[in-house]
Motif scaffolding. Structure first.
Motif, PDB file in Angstrom:
ATOM      1  N   PRO A 126       0.842  -1.150   0.028  1.00 22.37           N
ATOM      2  CA  PRO A 126       0.051   0.046   0.090  1.00 22.37           C
ATOM      3  C   PRO A 126       0.690   1.254  -0.107  1.00 22.37           C
ATOM      4  CG  PRO A 126      -0.043  -1.026   2.056  1.00 22.37           C
ATOM      5  CD  PRO A 126       0.538  -1.931   1.224  1.00 22.37           C
ATOM      6  N   GLN A 127       0.505   2.251  -0.863  1.00 20.52           N
ATOM      7  CA  GLN A 127       1.067   3.663  -1.072  1.00 20.52           C
ATOM      8  C   GLN A 127       0.760   4.285   0.460  1.00 20.52           C
ATOM      9  OE1 GLN A 127       3.404   4.747  -2.943  1.00 20.52           O
ATOM     10  NE2 GLN A 127       3.328   2.714  -4.170  1.00 20.52           N
ATOM     11  N   ASP A 128       1.707   5.214   0.744  1.00 23.65           N
ATOM     12  CA  ASP A 128       1.316   6.229   1.912  1.00 23.65           C
ATOM     13  C   ASP A 128       0.749   7.314   1.131  1.00 23.65           C
ATOM     14  OD1 ASP A 128       1.388   7.854   4.071  1.00 23.65           O
ATOM     15  OD2 ASP A 128       3.644   7.684   4.178  1.00 23.65           O
ATOM     16  N   VAL A 129      -0.477   7.645   1.853  1.00 26.41           N
ATOM     17  CA  VAL A 129      -1.409   8.580   1.366  1.00 26.41           C
ATOM     18  C   VAL A 129      -0.549  10.191   1.319  1.00 26.41           C
ATOM     19  CG1 VAL A 129      -3.421   9.946   1.928  1.00 26.41           C
ATOM     20  CG2 VAL A 129      -3.221   7.712   2.730  1.00 26.41           C
ATOM     21  N   SER A 130       0.597  10.376   1.894  1.00 27.43           N
ATOM     22  CA  SER A 130       1.303  11.469   1.790  1.00 27.43           C
ATOM     23  C   SER A 130       1.972  11.411   0.641  1.00 27.43           C
ATOM     24  CB  SER A 130       1.900  12.011   3.044  1.00 27.43           C
ATOM     25  OG  SER A 130       3.025  10.893   3.293  1.00 27.43           O
ATOM     26  N   GLY A 131       2.335  10.399   0.184  1.00 25.57           N
ATOM     27  CA  GLY A 131       3.295  10.247  -1.063  1.00 25.57           C
ATOM     28  C   GLY A 131       4.655  10.150  -0.720  1.00 25.57           C
ATOM     29  N   THR A 132       4.966  10.365   0.479  1.00 28.85           N
ATOM     30  CA  THR A 132       6.528  10.172   1.133  1.00 28.85           C
ATOM     31  C   THR A 132       6.907   8.823   1.422  1.00 28.85           C
ATOM     32  OG1 THR A 132       5.738  10.557   3.368  1.00 28.85           O
ATOM     33  CG2 THR A 132       6.316  12.376   2.028  1.00 28.85           C
ATOM     34  N   ALA A 133       8.196   8.600   1.173  1.00 27.48           N
ATOM     35  CA  ALA A 133       8.693   7.068   1.231  1.00 27.48           C
ATOM     36  C   ALA A 133       8.932   6.833   2.433  1.00 27.48           C
ATOM     37  CB  ALA A 133      10.120   7.168   0.402  1.00 27.48           C
ATOM     38  N   PRO A 134       8.286   5.555   2.983  1.00 24.61           N
ATOM     39  CA  PRO A 134       8.555   5.418   4.418  1.00 24.61           C
ATOM     40  C   PRO A 134       9.805   5.293   4.984  1.00 24.61           C
ATOM     41  CG  PRO A 134       8.048   3.425   3.016  1.00 24.61           C
ATOM     42  CD  PRO A 134       7.976   4.513   2.022  1.00 24.61           C
ATOM     43  N   ALA A 135      10.234   5.241   6.021  1.00 26.72           N
ATOM     44  CA  ALA A 135      11.578   5.685   6.759  1.00 26.72           C
ATOM     45  C   ALA A 135      12.000   3.965   6.809  1.00 26.72           C
ATOM     46  CB  ALA A 135      11.320   6.009   8.290  1.00 26.72           C
ATOM     47  N   SER A 136      13.413   3.863   6.736  1.00 30.32           N
ATOM     48  CA  SER A 136      13.908   2.770   6.662  1.00 30.32           C
ATOM     49  C   SER A 136      13.750   2.102   7.944  1.00 30.32           C
ATOM     50  CB  SER A 136      15.585   2.901   5.979  1.00 30.32           C
ATOM     51  OG  SER A 136      16.198   1.742   6.252  1.00 30.32           O
ATOM     52  N   GLN A 137      13.494   0.631   7.951  1.00 25.92           N
ATOM     53  CA  GLN A 137      13.527   0.140   9.364  1.00 25.92           C
ATOM     54  C   GLN A 137      14.863  -0.375   9.794  1.00 25.92           C
ATOM     55  OE1 GLN A 137      11.821  -3.804   8.641  1.00 25.92           O
ATOM     56  NE2 GLN A 137      12.755  -4.067   6.768  1.00 25.92           N
ATOM     57  N   TRP A 138      15.850   0.076   9.069  1.00 30.50           N
ATOM     58  CA  TRP A 138      17.216  -0.374   9.543  1.00 30.50           C
ATOM     59  C   TRP A 138      17.960   1.014   9.971  1.00 30.50           C
ATOM     60  CZ3 TRP A 138      17.863  -5.231  10.294  1.00 30.50           C
ATOM     61  CH2 TRP A 138      17.114  -6.040   9.398  1.00 30.50           C
ATOM     62  N   SER A 139      17.260   2.137  10.087  1.00 32.29           N
ATOM     63  CA  SER A 139      18.036   3.326  10.473  1.00 32.29           C
ATOM     64  C   SER A 139      18.346   3.177  11.884  1.00 32.29           C
ATOM     65  CB  SER A 139      17.052   4.611  10.317  1.00 32.29           C
ATOM     66  OG  SER A 139      16.041   4.382  10.925  1.00 32.29           O
ATOM     67  N   MET A 140      19.395   3.759  12.151  1.00 35.81           N
ATOM     68  CA  MET A 140      20.141   3.659  13.656  1.00 35.81           C
ATOM     69  C   MET A 140      19.730   5.044  14.461  1.00 35.81           C
ATOM     70  SD  MET A 140      24.063   2.632  13.839  1.00 35.81           S
ATOM     71  CE  MET A 140      24.572   1.588  12.628  1.00 35.81           C
ATOM     72  N   PRO A 141      19.362   4.492  15.641  1.00 37.06           N
ATOM     73  CA  PRO A 141      18.963   5.697  16.658  1.00 37.06           C
ATOM     74  C   PRO A 141      20.280   6.660  16.675  1.00 37.06           C
ATOM     75  CG  PRO A 141      18.540   3.473  17.539  1.00 37.06           C
ATOM     76  CD  PRO A 141      19.468   3.244  16.341  1.00 37.06           C
ATOM     77  N   ARG A 142      19.989   8.119  16.620  1.00 39.03           N
ATOM     78  CA  ARG A 142      20.630   9.063  16.835  1.00 39.03           C
ATOM     79  C   ARG A 142      21.823   8.918  18.054  1.00 39.03           C
ATOM     80  NH1 ARG A 142      21.105  13.723  14.197  1.00 39.03           N
ATOM     81  NH2 ARG A 142      18.968  13.472  13.428  1.00 39.03           N
ATOM     82  N   GLY A 143      21.319   8.523  19.167  1.00 34.54           N
ATOM     83  CA  GLY A 143      22.178   8.224  20.255  1.00 34.54           C
ATOM     84  C   GLY A 143      23.117   7.132  19.877  1.00 34.54           C
ATOM     85  N   LEU A 144      22.898   5.748  19.297  1.00 31.00           N
ATOM     86  CA  LEU A 144      23.665   5.061  19.015  1.00 31.00           C
ATOM     87  C   LEU A 144      24.799   5.363  18.224  1.00 31.00           C
ATOM     88  CD1 LEU A 144      24.751   1.934  19.222  1.00 31.00           C
ATOM     89  CD2 LEU A 144      23.061   1.363  17.502  1.00 31.00           C
ATOM     90  N   ILE A 145      24.496   6.384  17.161  1.00 36.72           N
ATOM     91  CA  ILE A 145      25.403   6.811  16.342  1.00 36.72           C
ATOM     92  C   ILE A 145      26.534   7.660  16.850  1.00 36.72           C
ATOM     93  CG2 ILE A 145      25.722   8.389  14.339  1.00 36.72           C
ATOM     94  CD1 ILE A 145      22.992   7.719  13.161  1.00 36.72           C
ATOM     95  N   VAL A 146      25.848   8.426  18.055  1.00 38.27           N
ATOM     96  CA  VAL A 146      27.075   9.317  18.767  1.00 38.27           C
ATOM     97  C   VAL A 146      27.942   8.402  19.624  1.00 38.27           C
ATOM     98  CG1 VAL A 146      27.049  11.050  20.741  1.00 38.27           C
ATOM     99  CG2 VAL A 146      25.371  11.215  18.961  1.00 38.27           C
ATOM    100  N   ILE A 147      27.343   7.367  20.045  1.00 42.03           N
ATOM    101  CA  ILE A 147      28.100   6.548  20.963  1.00 42.03           C
ATOM    102  C   ILE A 147      29.273   5.763  20.256  1.00 42.03           C
ATOM    103  CG2 ILE A 147      28.149   4.367  22.166  1.00 42.03           C
ATOM    104  CD1 ILE A 147      25.559   5.079  23.405  1.00 42.03           C
ATOM    105  N   LEU A 148      28.768   5.405  18.968  1.00 42.36           N
ATOM    106  CA  LEU A 148      29.827   4.679  17.877  1.00 42.36           C
ATOM    107  C   LEU A 148      30.800   5.517  17.743  1.00 42.36           C
ATOM    108  CD1 LEU A 148      27.236   2.437  15.755  1.00 42.36           C
ATOM    109  CD2 LEU A 148      28.951   1.747  17.578  1.00 42.36           C
ATOM    110  N   GLY A 149      30.433   6.923  17.237  1.00 40.61           N
ATOM    111  CA  GLY A 149      31.357   7.914  16.830  1.00 40.61           C
ATOM    112  C   GLY A 149      32.324   8.152  17.756  1.00 40.61           C
TER     113      GLY A 149
END
Length: 376
Positions: free
Chosen positions: A4-27
């Motif tokens: 099903p397409q999103d009504v807004s027409g925007t692409a759904p967010a990737s389910q594999w995106s990392m939380p920002r806090g985890l990115i900071v810790i890894l950095g």
């Protein structure tokens, strides 16, 4: 069956995106590993950084000679001679000064003993037990006191301990630097954000070195004249030390004050030492701690607090050379970690000495219509 397409027409967010806090810790973890690696290889990485900063400092010379129709090979040779001449003059001056100091200090051994005896008599006359005074003053040793003076000069001279390695690096970097302008023009067309960050690093480093050199020369001339007028031995040496320590932000003048103050103590007693301390404090604090940080902050865009923290960090990583190169190394790290990405340039507002409007971010290219993509 299609999803099903999103009504807004925007692409759904990737389910594999990392939380920002985890990115900071890894950095941060990657940063710790990088810092540890640099610290282990400090004897090699330090001279490389020094050669790089000197190459950046003299780079405008061959560029100027090119505009004057000077052949490229001659402009490169001129840059090599200038930067190598700077290094050799500093090394020879420091080596000669250390040798002169080594012959001078033994002459003050008797004066130091007499000063300790005078201090013990003063403590006894003011009600301090003789045994307590002897225990207290026994901790003050001539070799330790003036080992500190020699240690400061040896640390300055140790910066150039890998002299042949530094000179070889300067030779190769100067040759490569002769084509830096043409290569940066290509990078500007392909990756404008990277070119902007590298240009900001080069310009900021040169501004910092110019400001520090000008104020260092002013401080060195004034300090040398004041010490010569007071009759302190080796005033030119201490002026040279003031010039070199001027590149150490915030606390450099303290390192330049210790040797002449100790010699003044032996030369004329506590009164002369107090005069030297007052003169250095007035001259160096006003110029190096009040006037110069304003110009340095405007030149490199770093706050005084962040400058001091940079000094502590790079000194811990690279030793005395890190103290000298703290600001240029911080500018390089900022260019590679912050300025290179438009989405992180807001951090400059926090690090800078005064808030400045963020640099404009280039607008994204317009999306191609669907039918054009299908036809292509």
């Amino acid at each position: 069956m299609t999803d099903p397409q999103d009504v807004s027409g925007t692409a759904p967010a990737s389910q594999w995106s990392m939380p920002r806090g985890l990115i900071v810790i890894l950095g941060l973890a990657a940063l710790v590993v990088t810092v540890a690696g640099i610290q282990v290889a400090a004897s090699i990485v330090g001279p490389i950084f020094l050669a790089l900063m000197l190459t950046v400092a003299v780079h405008p010379l061959p560029e100027w000679l090119h505009r004057k129709r000077v052949p490229g090979w001659l402009a490169t040779i001129a840059a090599i001679l200038v930067v190598n001449g700077i290094i050799l003059v500093l090394v020879l001056s420091l080596a000669l000064s250390v040798a002169q100091l080594a012959t001078l200090l033994p002459e003050y051994a008797d004066d130091f003993t007499a000063l300790i005896d005078s201090a013990q008599s003063f403590l006894n006359s003011n009600g301090v037990n003789s045994a307590d005074a002897q225990t207290l003053l026994s901790q003050v040793d001539y070799s330790k006191a003036f080992g500190l003076v020699e240690g400061i000069l040896q640390a300055m001279l140790g910066i150039f301990s890998n002299l042949l390695f530094i000179l070889a690096l300067l030779l190769f970097m100067a040759v490569d630097g002769s084509t830096y302008g043409s290569r940066m023009r290509i990078v500007t067309r392909m990756r404008p954000d990277i070119a902007t960050a590298l240009s900001a690093f080069s310009v900021g480093t040169r501004k910092y070195l110019i400001v520090s050199t000008v104020f260092g020369l002013i401080v060195a001339v004034i300090d040398t004249g004041a010490l010569w007028a007071l009759g302190i031995p080796l005033p030119i040496l201490w002026g040279l030390l003031s010039f070199i320590t001027n590149y150490i932000p915030n606390v450099g003048f303290v390192l330049g004050l210790v040797p002449p103050a100790l010699l003044a103590l032996l030369q004329g007693g506590p009164e002369l030492m107090l005069v030297v301390i007052v003169l250095y404090s007035v001259i160096n604090v006003i110029i190096q701690s009040v006037i110069q940080p304003k110009f340095v902050g405007d030149a490199v865009g770093l706050s005084v607090t962040f400058t001091f923290l940079s000094l502590v960090l790079w000194t811990w990583i690279l030793g005395p050379l890190g103290a000298i190169l703290a600001i240029p190394l911080t500018l390089m790290a900022k260019a590679l970690l912050i300025d290179i990405d438009p989405s992180t340039r807001w951090v400059n507002t926090i690090l800078s000495s005064a808030p400045a409007p963020p640099a404009p971010v280039p607008a994204p290219a317009p999306a191609r219509p669907r039918h054009e993509k299908e036809e292509s």
